[in-house]
Design an enzyme around this catalytic site. Sequence first.
Site, PDB file in Angstrom:
ATOM      1  N   TYR A 195       0.988  -1.043  -0.165  1.00 29.04           N
ATOM      2  CA  TYR A 195       0.016  -0.161   0.050  1.00 29.04           C
ATOM      3  C   TYR A 195       0.906   1.369  -0.068  1.00 29.04           C
ATOM      4  O   TYR A 195       0.524   2.219  -0.283  1.00 29.04           O
ATOM      5  CB  TYR A 195      -0.903  -0.217   1.274  1.00 29.04           C
ATOM      6  CG  TYR A 195      -2.167   0.505   0.705  1.00 29.04           C
ATOM      7  CD1 TYR A 195      -3.110  -0.309   0.028  1.00 29.04           C
ATOM      8  CD2 TYR A 195      -2.906   1.550   1.154  1.00 29.04           C
ATOM      9  CE1 TYR A 195      -4.635   0.034  -0.504  1.00 29.04           C
ATOM     10  CE2 TYR A 195      -4.178   2.120   0.938  1.00 29.04           C
ATOM     11  CZ  TYR A 195      -4.874   1.326  -0.038  1.00 29.04           C
ATOM     12  OH  TYR A 195      -6.067   1.780  -0.485  1.00 29.04           O
ATOM     13  N   LYS A 235      -3.481   7.849   3.268  1.00 31.31           N
ATOM     14  CA  LYS A 235      -4.771   7.668   3.913  1.00 31.31           C
ATOM     15  C   LYS A 235      -4.556   8.374   5.351  1.00 31.31           C
ATOM     16  O   LYS A 235      -5.495   8.576   6.142  1.00 31.31           O
ATOM     17  CB  LYS A 235      -5.211   6.129   4.008  1.00 31.31           C
ATOM     18  CG  LYS A 235      -5.348   5.655   2.686  1.00 31.31           C
ATOM     19  CD  LYS A 235      -6.779   6.528   2.093  1.00 31.31           C
ATOM     20  CE  LYS A 235      -7.405   6.003   0.929  1.00 31.31           C
ATOM     21  NZ  LYS A 235      -8.337   6.836   0.286  1.00 31.31           N
TER      22      LYS A 235
HETATM   23  P1  NAD Z   1     -12.500   3.815  -8.189  1.00 33.13           P
HETATM   24  O1  NAD Z   1     -11.333   3.767  -9.140  1.00 33.13           O
HETATM   25  O2  NAD Z   1     -13.794   3.528  -8.488  1.00 33.13           O
HETATM   26  O3  NAD Z   1     -12.697   5.411  -7.795  1.00 33.13           O
HETATM   27  C1  NAD Z   1     -11.764   6.393  -7.499  1.00 33.13           C
HETATM   28  C2  NAD Z   1     -11.923   7.612  -8.396  1.00 33.13           C
HETATM   29  O4  NAD Z   1     -10.965   8.637  -7.946  1.00 33.13           O
HETATM   30  C3  NAD Z   1     -12.233   7.467  -9.675  1.00 33.13           C
HETATM   31  O5  NAD Z   1     -13.496   7.939  -9.940  1.00 33.13           O
HETATM   32  C4  NAD Z   1     -11.256   8.051 -10.216  1.00 33.13           C
HETATM   33  O6  NAD Z   1     -11.542   8.782 -11.591  1.00 33.13           O
HETATM   34  C5  NAD Z   1     -11.022   9.498  -9.036  1.00 33.13           C
HETATM   35  N1  NAD Z   1      -9.942   9.977  -9.318  1.00 33.13           N
HETATM   36  C6  NAD Z   1      -8.664   9.751  -9.427  1.00 33.13           C
HETATM   37  N2  NAD Z   1      -7.886  10.765  -9.792  1.00 33.13           N
HETATM   38  C7  NAD Z   1      -8.660  11.647  -9.698  1.00 33.13           C
HETATM   39  C8  NAD Z   1      -8.590  13.349  -9.897  1.00 33.13           C
HETATM   40  N3  NAD Z   1      -7.120  13.750  -9.985  1.00 33.13           N
HETATM   41  N4  NAD Z   1      -9.615  14.058  -9.995  1.00 33.13           N
HETATM   42  C9  NAD Z   1     -10.847  13.399  -9.762  1.00 33.13           C
HETATM   43  N5  NAD Z   1     -11.043  12.361  -9.418  1.00 33.13           N
HETATM   44  C10 NAD Z   1     -10.028  11.486  -9.468  1.00 33.13           C
HETATM   45  O7  NAD Z   1     -12.149   3.052  -6.821  1.00 33.13           O
HETATM   46  P2  NAD Z   1     -13.013   3.127  -5.403  1.00 33.13           P
HETATM   47  O8  NAD Z   1     -12.402   1.820  -5.102  1.00 33.13           O
HETATM   48  O9  NAD Z   1     -14.318   3.033  -5.689  1.00 33.13           O
HETATM   49  O10 NAD Z   1     -11.926   4.269  -4.647  1.00 33.13           O
HETATM   50  C11 NAD Z   1     -12.759   5.344  -4.079  1.00 33.13           C
HETATM   51  C12 NAD Z   1     -11.953   5.576  -2.883  1.00 33.13           C
HETATM   52  O11 NAD Z   1     -11.997   4.500  -1.732  1.00 33.13           O
HETATM   53  C13 NAD Z   1     -10.455   5.738  -2.857  1.00 33.13           C
HETATM   54  O12 NAD Z   1     -10.288   6.726  -2.033  1.00 33.13           O
HETATM   55  C14 NAD Z   1     -10.218   4.357  -2.290  1.00 33.13           C
HETATM   56  O13 NAD Z   1      -8.673   4.673  -1.925  1.00 33.13           O
HETATM   57  C15 NAD Z   1     -11.008   4.132  -1.346  1.00 33.13           C
HETATM   58  N6  NAD Z   1     -11.088   2.902  -0.757  1.00 33.13           N
HETATM   59  C16 NAD Z   1     -11.073   1.740  -1.631  1.00 33.13           C
HETATM   60  C17 NAD Z   1     -11.101   0.418  -1.286  1.00 33.13           C
HETATM   61  C18 NAD Z   1     -11.254  -0.632  -1.998  1.00 33.13           C
HETATM   62  O14 NAD Z   1     -10.984  -1.954  -1.800  1.00 33.13           O
HETATM   63  N7  NAD Z   1     -11.684  -0.580  -3.418  1.00 33.13           N
HETATM   64  C19 NAD Z   1     -10.805   0.203   0.156  1.00 33.13           C
HETATM   65  C20 NAD Z   1     -10.856   1.345   1.067  1.00 33.13           C
HETATM   66  C21 NAD Z   1     -10.793   2.618   0.586  1.00 33.13           C
END
Ligand code: NAD
Length: 262
Positions: A155, A162
Site C-alpha cells: 500500500y 490515508k
Molecule cells: P474507483 O477507481 O472506482 O474510484 C476512484 C476515483 O478516484 C475514480 O472515480 C477516479 O476517477 C477518481 N480520481 C482519481 N484521480 C482523480 C483526479 N485527479 N480528479 C478527480 N477524480 C480522480 O475506486 P474506489 O475503490 O471506488 O475508490 C474510491 C475511494 O475508496 C478511494 O479513496 C480509495 O482509496 C478508497 N478505498 C477503496 C477500497 C477498495 O478496496 N476498493 C478500500 C478502502 C478505501
Amino acid sequence: MTLLLGKTALIFGVANDHSIAWGIARAMHGHGAKIALSYAGEALERRVRPLADTIQCDFVEQCDVSSDEEIETLFIKATAELKSIDILVHSIAFANREDMLGRYIETRRDGFHLAMDVSVYSLTALARKALPLMKPGSSILTITYYAGQKAVPKYNVMGIAKAALEASVRYLAMDLGSDGIRVNAISAGPIRTLAAAGVPGFKKMYREFTKITPLKESITIDDVGAAAVWLASDMASKTTGEVLFVDSGYNILGLTVPEDLQ
Ligand code: NAD
C-alpha cells in the site's frame, strides 16, 4: 427509506458502476437525496452519464481535483445550479503504480506529492469551496483504508496518504464544527474496483479477507453506501471527526491468519 429527504449530495469519484462513490450515490438517492455527480476526466463521461440517468441526476460535471481551475469552475456551476449542498462526498485516490510495486522506502518526491495532492489535499480544497454552499446540519464524507493506521504490504505511499487523509478529517471536523458541519471518513474493507485493481496483490488479499474477518463476509459498495447514508443523515448529528470501519470487523483482530491455518 427517507433519511436524506430534502438533502442535496454532491459526490466526487464515480468512475463506473463498481465505484464506491456509485454505491454511495445509489444509497443516498434511495433515501430521498437529490444527487449531483462529478467525475475526473472526459474519458469517464460515457460511463458516468448513463449511471446518472438511472438516479434522475442531471448535474454531471467533470473536475480533475488536482486543478484549482477545474475545482473553481465546478463550484461556479454547483452554485448556479444546485444553490446549496447538504452532503459532500470525496471518494477519490490516486498513486503511481510503480510506487506500490516495490518498498515504501523507494518512493520518489514526485510520486509522493502526486498521491498526497490527489488523495489528500483534494478533500480540503473541495471542502473549502463547498463551505459557502453548506448550511448547519450538513456533512462531509471521505473514504479511507486501514493501511492509514497500520502498515500494509504494497500500500506504501497510499497508506501514508490515508493517514494524512484521516488527520485531515479530524482537522476539518474541528474547523467546521462551529459552522454546524460534520466531517467523517468510512474505512472500507477490500472491494473490487478500478482503484483496487491498481494495488499489487489485491486479488489475493481479497480472497483471504473473508476467511479472516469476524463476519466472514466481503464488503460491497452497498454496505459502504448504507453507512454513508447514516453518517450523512441527522441520525448521526453528534458524530464528527470519526473513522467508521465498514470491514466485517477486520480491524479489531490481533491475529490475521486464516482459520484453516490456525
Ligand atoms: P474507483 O477507481 O472506482 O474510484 C476512484 C476515483 O478516484 C475514480 O472515480 C477516479 O476517477 C477518481 N480520481 C482519481 N484521480 C482523480 C483526479 N485527479 N480528479 C478527480 N477524480 C480522480 O475506486 P474506489 O475503490 O471506488 O475508490 C474510491 C475511494 O475508496 C478511494 O479513496 C480509495 O482509496 C478508497 N478505498 C477503496 C477500497 C477498495 O478496496 N476498493 C478500500 C478502502 C478505501
